[in-house]
Design a protein around this motif. Structure first.
Motif, short mmCIF file in Angstrom:
data_model
loop_
_atom_site.label_atom_id
_atom_site.label_comp_id
_atom_site.label_asym_id
_atom_site.label_seq_id
_atom_site.Cartn_x
_atom_site.Cartn_y
_atom_site.Cartn_z
N GLN A 111 7.66 -7.34 3.83
CA GLN A 111 7.89 -6.30 4.82
C GLN A 111 6.89 -5.17 4.67
OE1 GLN A 111 12.07 -5.57 4.58
NE2 GLN A 111 12.27 -5.25 6.75
N LEU A 112 6.57 -4.86 3.40
CA LEU A 112 5.62 -3.77 3.15
C LEU A 112 4.22 -4.16 3.59
CD1 LEU A 112 6.74 -2.44 -0.35
CD2 LEU A 112 6.86 -1.24 1.84
N CYS A 163 13.74 -13.57 -4.31
CA CYS A 163 13.78 -13.64 -2.84
C CYS A 163 13.77 -12.25 -2.23
CB CYS A 163 15.05 -14.38 -2.40
SG CYS A 163 14.90 -16.16 -2.54
N VAL A 164 14.59 -11.36 -2.76
CA VAL A 164 14.65 -9.98 -2.24
C VAL A 164 13.29 -9.32 -2.43
CG1 VAL A 164 15.68 -7.70 -2.60
CG2 VAL A 164 17.14 -9.75 -2.59
N PHE A 165 12.70 -9.53 -3.62
CA PHE A 165 11.40 -8.92 -3.92
C PHE A 165 10.35 -9.41 -2.93
CE2 PHE A 165 7.39 -8.78 -6.33
CZ PHE A 165 7.38 -7.42 -6.62
N GLN A 202 16.86 -6.87 14.15
CA GLN A 202 17.87 -5.82 13.98
C GLN A 202 18.22 -5.19 15.33
OE1 GLN A 202 16.40 -3.11 11.06
NE2 GLN A 202 17.41 -4.20 9.39
N LEU A 226 10.83 -10.61 0.06
CA LEU A 226 11.13 -10.05 1.38
C LEU A 226 10.63 -8.62 1.50
CD1 LEU A 226 14.74 -11.29 2.27
CD2 LEU A 226 12.69 -11.52 3.67
N VAL A 227 10.90 -7.82 0.46
CA VAL A 227 10.49 -6.41 0.49
C VAL A 227 8.97 -6.31 0.54
CG1 VAL A 227 10.42 -4.29 -0.88
CG2 VAL A 227 12.58 -5.54 -0.64
N VAL A 228 8.31 -7.10 -0.32
CA VAL A 228 6.84 -7.07 -0.37
C VAL A 228 6.27 -7.53 0.98
CG1 VAL A 228 4.79 -8.13 -1.40
CG2 VAL A 228 6.66 -7.32 -2.87
N ARG A 275 7.44 -7.31 9.59
CA ARG A 275 8.28 -6.14 9.76
C ARG A 275 8.78 -6.05 11.20
NH1 ARG A 275 5.67 -0.50 8.33
NH2 ARG A 275 4.81 -1.71 6.64
N MET A 318 11.49 -8.60 11.76
CA MET A 318 12.77 -8.18 11.21
C MET A 318 13.38 -7.07 12.07
SD MET A 318 13.49 -10.03 8.64
CE MET A 318 14.66 -9.20 7.57
#
Ligand SMILES: [Zn+2]
Length: 107
Positions: free
Chosen positions: A23-24, A15-17, A37, A19-21, A30, A33
């Protein structure tokens, strides 16, 4: 128990991976998110606004007296040459005045 961990941890990492991908890769994601924030920060600021105002008011109250004393001391220091202390009562009077404003004594 251990089996659950074996399932949960890889799923969490995946899941984290993802999310990071995401976002990238995706600027839209992005931005989403980021705006979330920013919204959170804004909400936090709104919530703490009263507290911050309270703190700054308290600080202003606490330092007001000190600033007043310092300012008066500086003012006295700057105008000291123009003023002298009365020989009789000790109050500050103009250097060239012949009589004291406070007690009327002759200088
Ligand atoms: Zn006097």
């Amino acid at each position: 128990m251990v089996k659950v961990l074996f399932i949960f941890v890889p799923v969490f990492i995946a899941c984290v991976f993802i999310l990071v991908v995401a976002q990238l890769i995706s600027p839209k994601f992005r931005g989403k998110m980021m705006s979330r924030q920013i919204k959170a920060a804004k909400y936090m600021m709104d919530e703490s606004k009263d507290d911050i105002r309270n703190i700054s008011t308290n600080m202003a109250d606490a330092t007001k007296d000190g600033i007043e004393i310092t300012t008066r001391a500086i003012k006295d220091g700057l105008t000291k040459d123009e003023r002298v202390y009365c020989k009789h009562c000790g109050s500050l009077i103009d250097k060239d005045s012949k009589f004291c404003k406070n007690c009327g004594g002759e200088q």
